[in-house]
Motif scaffolding. Structure first.
Motif, mmCIF file in Angstrom:
data_model
loop_
_atom_site.group_PDB
_atom_site.id
_atom_site.type_symbol
_atom_site.label_atom_id
_atom_site.label_comp_id
_atom_site.label_asym_id
_atom_site.label_seq_id
_atom_site.Cartn_x
_atom_site.Cartn_y
_atom_site.Cartn_z
ATOM 1 N N THR A 66 0.806 -1.242 0.000
ATOM 2 C CA THR A 66 0.000 0.000 0.000
ATOM 3 C C THR A 66 0.832 1.282 0.000
ATOM 4 O O THR A 66 0.264 2.370 -0.104
ATOM 5 C CB THR A 66 -0.914 0.020 1.253
ATOM 6 O OG1 THR A 66 -0.091 -0.065 2.432
ATOM 7 C CG2 THR A 66 -1.898 -1.128 1.218
ATOM 8 N N GLU A 118 -7.154 6.995 -0.858
ATOM 9 C CA GLU A 118 -8.470 6.565 -1.354
ATOM 10 C C GLU A 118 -8.400 5.262 -2.151
ATOM 11 O O GLU A 118 -9.432 4.619 -2.413
ATOM 12 C CB GLU A 118 -9.122 7.668 -2.202
ATOM 13 C CG GLU A 118 -8.362 8.064 -3.458
ATOM 14 C CD GLU A 118 -7.357 9.174 -3.221
ATOM 15 O OE1 GLU A 118 -6.905 9.798 -4.192
ATOM 16 O OE2 GLU A 118 -7.025 9.426 -2.009
ATOM 17 N N GLU A 119 -7.172 4.847 -2.558
ATOM 18 C CA GLU A 119 -7.021 3.610 -3.333
ATOM 19 C C GLU A 119 -6.867 2.377 -2.440
ATOM 20 O O GLU A 119 -6.935 1.247 -2.912
ATOM 21 C CB GLU A 119 -5.800 3.715 -4.253
ATOM 22 C CG GLU A 119 -5.944 4.771 -5.347
ATOM 23 C CD GLU A 119 -4.684 4.956 -6.174
ATOM 24 O OE1 GLU A 119 -4.774 5.490 -7.281
ATOM 25 O OE2 GLU A 119 -3.590 4.564 -5.687
ATOM 26 N N THR A 143 -8.072 -0.334 0.028
ATOM 27 C CA THR A 143 -9.390 -0.909 0.333
ATOM 28 C C THR A 143 -9.577 -1.006 1.836
ATOM 29 O O THR A 143 -8.616 -1.030 2.613
ATOM 30 C CB THR A 143 -9.533 -2.307 -0.286
ATOM 31 O OG1 THR A 143 -8.598 -3.197 0.348
ATOM 32 C CG2 THR A 143 -9.247 -2.270 -1.790
ATOM 33 N N GLN A 144 -10.846 -1.145 2.230
ATOM 34 C CA GLN A 144 -11.165 -1.288 3.649
ATOM 35 C C GLN A 144 -10.590 -2.586 4.188
ATOM 36 O O GLN A 144 -10.132 -2.653 5.341
ATOM 37 C CB GLN A 144 -12.694 -1.249 3.844
ATOM 38 C CG GLN A 144 -13.134 -1.219 5.302
ATOM 39 C CD GLN A 144 -12.609 0.004 6.032
ATOM 40 O OE1 GLN A 144 -12.657 1.111 5.520
ATOM 41 N NE2 GLN A 144 -12.072 -0.213 7.225
ATOM 42 N N GLU A 145 -10.588 -3.612 3.323
ATOM 43 C CA GLU A 145 -10.037 -4.912 3.750
ATOM 44 C C GLU A 145 -8.556 -4.779 4.087
ATOM 45 O O GLU A 145 -8.080 -5.336 5.081
ATOM 46 C CB GLU A 145 -10.241 -5.946 2.624
ATOM 47 C CG GLU A 145 -9.780 -7.345 3.016
ATOM 48 C CD GLU A 145 -9.955 -8.350 1.877
ATOM 49 O OE1 GLU A 145 -9.515 -9.501 2.048
ATOM 50 O OE2 GLU A 145 -10.508 -7.977 0.818
ATOM 51 N N GLN A 146 -7.818 -4.029 3.265
ATOM 52 C CA GLN A 146 -6.391 -3.832 3.518
ATOM 53 C C GLN A 146 -6.170 -3.026 4.808
ATOM 54 O O GLN A 146 -5.263 -3.326 5.591
ATOM 55 C CB GLN A 146 -5.756 -3.105 2.327
ATOM 56 C CG GLN A 146 -5.618 -3.977 1.077
ATOM 57 C CD GLN A 146 -5.137 -3.178 -0.124
ATOM 58 O OE1 GLN A 146 -5.601 -2.059 -0.345
ATOM 59 N NE2 GLN A 146 -4.237 -3.755 -0.907
#
Length: 684
Positions: A609, A615-616, A618-621
């Motif tokens: 990351t 904003e790129e 993800t919520q999972e990350q």
């Protein structure tokens, strides 16, 4: 009979006088008596000039009180006034008779106190009515009576008075009846008039007779017309100065020494300043210098004329040239005051330098009392250091004294660090810091004793003045780091060993109010102590200075930051580390393996990351990273708990911590009791 209105610019002058002109209503007595003395001094001058050829007679100024009539009377046998003079000097406010008189007799005039022509009107601060019964010294003059009830209206009438001079009769107002108390009045006379140059009588002396105090025929003279400061120093002995000091300050210890001031140009100033024995308190000792103007007491608030650091002195200053405002109670700031202040500083400095040069041993014996003045001067007076460096001293922990230059020469060869800075080591308490002092002395270093109230605050000034020099308290670091001669030896322990060792001790350090402990591991050599507690010099100095400088108060609220230094070279510390390896290897192995895996996972997630915009990601990350970090923190806590459980059962860890705390006066109460019991168990 003449009637008229007093020449004032407004009819509100009396309320102004009554409430605001003078800083304290009791000053009316000083002004009234001073006017009587002025009139008497003028009479002496007329006789000396030959203008008056008669007998001067008794010139005593007499003060009397009649409680039943509610009056205070001030009587003199001075020059008196004619009706025309009353009209000029009493009815026209602020035209001073003194000014005209001084102009005419400027070469021979005795000390004349008044300056403004307003002193007489201070009587209306406490009086509902004032009368003047006066007769001029001039041949053929008639006695006249002037009266005024506190309004601009006045009356002048003929009066009966055989002798020259004046009676001022004050009819005391209802709200000022306290001035009709005999003891109150006598106390004020002694406060303001005790050194006036004309005898002041208040009633008669008393004696014990038939079981009670009765009046004698002898006047009760309340003043000394020739105080010590008016005399020539060469005619005085030490006992004269000591006796005068006891007169001024009956309950004080004998002074260290004194300075007799006597200057005629570019201003007139006399006085005696005493160096008192100091009780290590700044505020309680201030405001003991009394300021006089031609022997009239003005104030003991002398900050405007005496340099700040010399307000700790005691004594008397008398000058007709100090500019006062109309009430004589407040100093006006101007260049003349600055000149006088500079002169006093120079005179005090010259005297200290002379005493030091004449009898150094006696000076050294007084140094513990003197140094408060010297340090205060260096802190508050911009140019005082340049004078003080010639007679200021250092005292070491062996009670030897050195000038600044002598001490620099003493330590120059042995106390320079690797960068060429000269390091001045100091202690503030010989007993509490004994082991640190001893370690420094064993190393060949000299240690100064800074145990005075302003010794430590003065350090910053000295560091600014001394070239390539710094001051460090002897317990500010380990002995080899206090004056670091070369780069510190590298620690041979692996990072993980250092971390575990730090964690062992950190887990067992006590919670002490306003103390914060930071553990570090250093290689200090096998002969040095296993655990040493030090305190950062800069932070401690800021905290100490915060007691004196209000703008630094936030430092005083911060906790003391204490460094707990573990000596990795000491056998006992090595033994603890060996025990930890043997005991903790197995329980820590799975925890550390889990932590390594989690840290590797977190590193991989960060790598995925790091080049992405927020904003790129993800919520999972985001959740994955947060959960991994949480798991790492849990493993760290687990590891710390395992280490803490080991340390809690290790008596050597506790013993070393307690010994270091004990050395610094931080082992008390239940902790001290536990230490004593453990010590006995370890001896068994």
């Amino acid at each position: 009979m003449q009637k008229g209105n007093i020449g004032v610019t407004t009819e509100n002058i009396f309320p102004v006088i009554k409430k605001f002109l003078y800083s304290d209503h009791e000053i009316f007595l000083r002004e009234m008596v001073s006017n009587a003395v002025d009139a008497t001094q003028k009479m002496k001058t007329l006789a000396e000039k030959g203008d008056f050829k008669g007998e001067l007679g008794d010139l005593t100024v007499r003060i009397s009180m009649d409680a039943d009539k509610g009056t205070i009377t001030i009587s003199d046998r001075g020059i008196g006034m004619t009706e025309e003079e009353i009209d000029k000097y009493i009815n026209q406010i602020a035209f001073s008779g003194v000014t005209d008189f001084l102009e005419k007799y400027k070469d021979t005039a005795n000390n004349i106190i008044g300056h403004f022509g307003l002193g007489f009107y201070s009587s209306f601060m406490v009086s509902k009515k004032v009368e003047i019964v006066t007769r001029s010294w001039q041949e053929g003059a008639k006695a006249v009576k002037w009266s005024c009830d506190g309004s601009p209206a006045y009356e002048i009438d003929d009066a009966d008075r055989e002798e020259r001079g004046s009676d001022i009769i004050l009819y005391i107002d209802d709200d000022s009846k306290e001035f009709l108390d005999k003891y109150k009045l006598e106390g004020l006379l002694k406060k303001y008039c005790r050194f006036l140059p004309v005898p002041i009588a208040f009633g008669k002396k008393t004696e014990w007779k038939d079981g009670k105090q009765v009046d004698t025929d002898e006047d009760n003279i309340i003043n000394n017309v020739e105080p010590l400061w008016t005399k020539t120093p060469s005619t005085l002995k030490d006992e004269d100065y000591k006796s005068f000091y006891r007169t001024l300050y009956p309950m004080q210890d004998e002074p260290l020494f004194w300075i007799h001031l006597n200057v005629d140009y570019p201003f007139h100033l006399t006085g005696i300043l005493y160096f008192p024995h100091v009780k290590n308190s700044l505020e309680l000792q201030k405001n003991r210098i009394q300021l006089y103007c031609n022997q009239v007491f003005v104030t003991d608030q002398v900050e405007g004329i005496v340099p700040e650091f010399l307000t700790l002195l005691h004594g008397v200053i008398d000058s007709p040239d100090i500019p006062l405002n109309v009430s004589r109670s407040y100093l006006q700031s101007d260049r003349e005051v600055k000149k006088i202040s500079t002169y006093i500083t120079k005179k005090v400095s010259d005297r200290l330098k002379a005493i030091f040069g004449e009898d150094r041993k006696a000076y050294e014996e007084k140094w513990d009392d003197l140094k408060l003045f010297i340090n205060y001067g260096m802190l508050t007076e911009e140019n005082f250091y340049d004078r003080a460096k010639e007679f200021a001293l250092f005292k070491d922990t062996e009670s030897k004294y050195f000038t600044f230059d002598e001490y620099r020469t003493l330590i120059e060869a042995s106390q320079k660090d690797k960068d060429g800075n000269l390091v001045y080591l100091y202690a503030t308490d010989k007993d509490e810091q004994y082991s640190y002092i001893k370690a420094a002395q064993d190393k060949g270093y000299s240690v100064l004793l800074f145990d005075g109230q302003l010794d430590v605050p003065a350090i910053q000034t000295l560091e600014q003045k001394f070239e390539k020099s710094r001051f460090t308290r002897v317990d500010a670091d380990t002995i080899d780091h206090l004056i670091q001669k070369e780069d510190a030896p590298k620690n041979t322990l692996a990072e993980e060993e250092r971390d575990n060792l730090s964690a062992i001790f950190q887990s067992q350090l006590p919670k002490i109010d306003k103390k914060e402990f930071i553990v570090e591991v250093n290689a200090l050599g096998e002969t040095q102590r296993p655990v040493v507690i030090t305190q950062n010099e800069w932070m401690r100095r800021m905290k100490e200075m915060s007691r004196y400088q209000s703008g630094m108060s936030f430092y005083g609220e911060m906790p003391d930051s204490m460094n707990v230094v573990l000596n990795s070279d000491h056998p006992l510390v090595s033994r603890i580390l060996d025990d930890a390896k043997a005991t903790l290897t197995d329980p820590l192995k799975p925890i550390e393996a889990e932590m390594k895996g989690l840290q590797a996972r977190l590193a991989a997630l960060n790598q995925q990351t790091e080049k992405k915009k927020p904003e790129e990601i993800t919520q999972e990350q985001k959740d994955d990273k947060a959960n991994t970090q949480k798991a790492i923190d849990e493993q760290k806590e687990k590891k710390q708990q395992v280490i803490a459980d080991f340390a809690a059962k290790n008596d050597i860890v506790h013993q070393l911590i307690d010994l270091a705390l004990l050395q610094n006066g931080m082992l008390k109460g239940a902790a001290l009791d536990a230490f004593l019991k453990r010590s006995i168990d370890l001896i068994k």
